[in-house]
Scaffold this active site. Structure first.
Site, PDB file in Angstrom:
ATOM      1  N   GLU A 193      -9.910 -21.615  21.442  1.00  0.00           N
ATOM      2  CA  GLU A 193      -8.631 -22.088  20.966  1.00  0.00           C
ATOM      3  C   GLU A 193      -7.444 -22.020  21.918  1.00  0.00           C
ATOM      4  OE1 GLU A 193      -7.628 -19.783  17.418  1.00  0.00           O
ATOM      5  OE2 GLU A 193      -9.214 -20.574  15.995  1.00  0.00           O
ATOM      6  N   GLU A 384     -15.420 -21.003  13.632  1.00  0.00           N
ATOM      7  CA  GLU A 384     -14.542 -20.022  12.959  1.00  0.00           C
ATOM      8  C   GLU A 384     -14.164 -20.550  11.524  1.00  0.00           C
ATOM      9  OE1 GLU A 384     -11.629 -17.903  14.965  1.00  0.00           O
ATOM     10  OE2 GLU A 384     -12.880 -17.634  16.655  1.00  0.00           O
TER      11      GLU A 384
HETATM   12  C1  FCB Z   1      -8.558 -17.343  15.317  1.00  0.00           C
HETATM   13  C2  FCB Z   1      -9.197 -16.348  16.585  1.00  0.00           C
HETATM   14  C3  FCB Z   1      -9.680 -15.092  16.267  1.00  0.00           C
HETATM   15  C4  FCB Z   1      -9.410 -14.488  15.028  1.00  0.00           C
HETATM   16  C5  FCB Z   1      -9.151 -15.395  13.988  1.00  0.00           C
HETATM   17  C6  FCB Z   1      -8.519 -14.686  12.927  1.00  0.00           C
HETATM   18  O1  FCB Z   1      -7.297 -17.909  15.761  1.00  0.00           O
HETATM   19  O2  FCB Z   1      -9.618 -17.214  17.411  1.00  0.00           O
HETATM   20  O3  FCB Z   1      -9.857 -14.483  17.388  1.00  0.00           O
HETATM   21  O4  FCB Z   1      -8.255 -13.680  15.368  1.00  0.00           O
HETATM   22  O5  FCB Z   1      -8.172 -16.328  14.405  1.00  0.00           O
END
Ligand code: FCB
Length: 488
Positions: A193, A384
């Site tokens: 990210e 994620e």
């Molecule tokens: C994302 C991050 C991860 C975690 C989640 C909740 O943006 O990549 O490390 O903190 O959020």
């Protein structure tokens, strides 16, 4: 008083449609995804490892940032955290127990190269070697993120992401990992990210290194975009041909606050350029979205050098899509750049998580569709997706109904995209265990497994059990939204 089943919302009637809009596919089962689909959970070194000074590890920007007064809620830090550095065998056993096929983690740059470049810290590299073998021994395919935000402090002292040399530093580090682990790690991600560590770290100042400067932001943004492509090339050069090289992007479906209102619609397009398109389009050779974001002209004039447009491109084998919510955007005339503001979920009075992120799993489907629509987009993986709701241990169990519902809803939205032909090959829940949530400290719990930070005891939550049952082939029943809700 909230109970363990509760989460924050103002109207329980909104719950069913928040989790399971009419478009959600149900019922479904693992078999609908095919035999090769990757089922995993994700974590990151700084958030789980602890062991911050052990066996030769150097300091990172997060070790420094967490020392800053007021930077982290309750003054928390991750020097011990869930202690994955020592407890990884147990955590991998639990991951295997859930039936996961894949496990995503990151390496701590300063554990491998304490000064960021130069001499390798062998015990640090050995740790990841053992971890990779530990995954394979348990039938878990390791997915390695090269950089998940913990830049060595020594490199920050040299300007960090604002120094163009960072592209070479990252490439060197990526190759150290690739040469040692490339024979066993099949899936690699260059960056986690970039918009978050660049934006929150250099413009908003709420993440390490805590800068608040448009100049630092633009420099870091360009160097991160370069580094993602150079890192991809460095990995591919050092890895066996079968290894898959990817990178990850944060993204959110964006909706105008007043649909049809020309100002809000334009603000939404600007926010889309910044939050969803900025790091993706240069990779494809489309350049930065300058038309929607005129301040990027400054980036081009100051930081882009001849030949960079070519250097920003890279043919990744996959993109990691990371999605937690949608955002609602409103035109804001009083900001200097005639910007856009995001209207918080709490203000909109919609069901939301502890991060104040709207419960909106359909955003996953929308973003998968959006990314897949780019000509020449590679295969996609949802690297994620997750939700932080309060949970509690009760008689040896953690009845986290809201998280369980979110997980079911998220997987359903992936299936919906897949059924419409989106080439999405995997789903990773964030996160396997509760961990250190950056500036929010240990408050928000995302894990499938609860961690008692006093005793380091692990307890599989009901969401984890649900994932296990789903992965064992049990069909998902018709969508059932959590009934319990609390008015705050
Ligand atoms: C994302 C991050 C991860 C975690 C989640 C909740 O943006 O990549 O490390 O903190 O959020």
């Amino acid at each position: 008083m909230p109970t363990s089943n509760d989460f924050t919302t103002n109207a329980s009637g909104q719950l069913a449609s928040a989790f399971f809009p009419a478009s959600a596919p149900t019922p479904f089962s693992r078999a609908d995804f095919g035999a090769d689909f990757h089922w995993g959970a994700a974590c990151a070194a700084y958030q789980v490892e602890g062991g911050w000074q052990q066996q030769g590890k150097g300091p990172s920007v997060w070790d420094d940032f967490t020392r800053r007064r007021g930077a982290i809620r309750r003054g928390e830090h991750a020097r011990v955290g869930p202690d994955f550095f020592h407890r990884w065998p147990q955590d991998l056993d639990l991951a295997r127990g859930l039936g996961l096929t894949d496990f995503r983690f990151s390496a701590a740059w300063a554990r491998v190269l304490p000064a960021g470049t130069g001499p390798v810290n062998q015990p640090g590299l050995d740790f990841y070697d053992r971890l990779v073998d530990g995954c394979l021994a348990r039938g878990l395919r390791p997915w390695l993120t090269v950089f998940h935000w913990d830049l060595p402090a020594a490199l920050q002292a040299r300007g960090g992401w604002t120094n163009r040399d960072v592209t070479g530093w990252l490439a060197e580090y990526a190759q150290v990992l690739a040469r040692r682990l490339g024979d066993r790690v099949s899936h690699w991600m260059v960056l986690n990210e970039p918009m978050v560590f660049v934006g929150a770290g250099h413009l908003l100042g709420i993440h390490a290194p805590g800068r608040r400067s448009l100049g630092a932001f633009l420099a870091a943004a360009h160097h991160a975009t370069l580094a993602q492509a150079e890192g991809g090339r460095a990995l591919r050069a050092a890895l066996p041909a079968a290894a898959r090289v990817g990178t990850t992007f944060s993204c959110s479906q964006l909706t105008p606050h007043r649909p049809g209102n020309a100002y809000d619609e334009a603000a939404t397009r600007r926010a889309d350029a910044l939050l969803n398109r900025f790091f993706v389009e240069p990779v494809l050779g489309l350049g930065y979205p300058v038309a929607e974001l005129p301040p990027l002209g400054w980036l081009l004039a100051r930081y882009q050098r001849p030949g960079d447009e070519e250097r920003l491109k890279f043919d990744f084998d996959f993109w990691g899509v990371q999605n937690y919510t949608r955002e609602v955007v409103r035109f804001t005339p009083w900001l200097p750049l005639q910007w856009a503001t995001l209207v918080s979920a709490r203000r909109r009075q919609v069901p939301h998580t502890e991060m104040n992120w709207e419960v909106y799993p359909e955003s996953i489907y929308q973003m998968l569709k959006k990314f897949a629509a780019y000509p020449n987009a590679p295969r996609l993986v949802l690297t994620e997706s997750g939700a932080a709701f309060p949970d509690h241990l009760q008689a040896g169990q953690v009845p986290d109904v809201a998280r369980r519902a979110y997980l079911q809803a998220a997987i359903g939205q992936v299936l919906r995209a897949r059924r419409e032909g989106v080439p999405v090959d995997g789903y990773f829940y964030w996160s396997l265990t509760d961990n250190f949530e950056w500036a929010e400290g240990y408050g928000p719990r995302f894990g499938l497994i609860r961690v008692d930070y006093e005793t380091q005891q692990r307890t599989v939550k009901d969401s984890g059990r649900w994932y296990r049952d789903f992965l064992s082939g049990q069909p998902v029943p018709a969508a059932a939204a959590p009934r319990a809700a609390v008015v705050k």
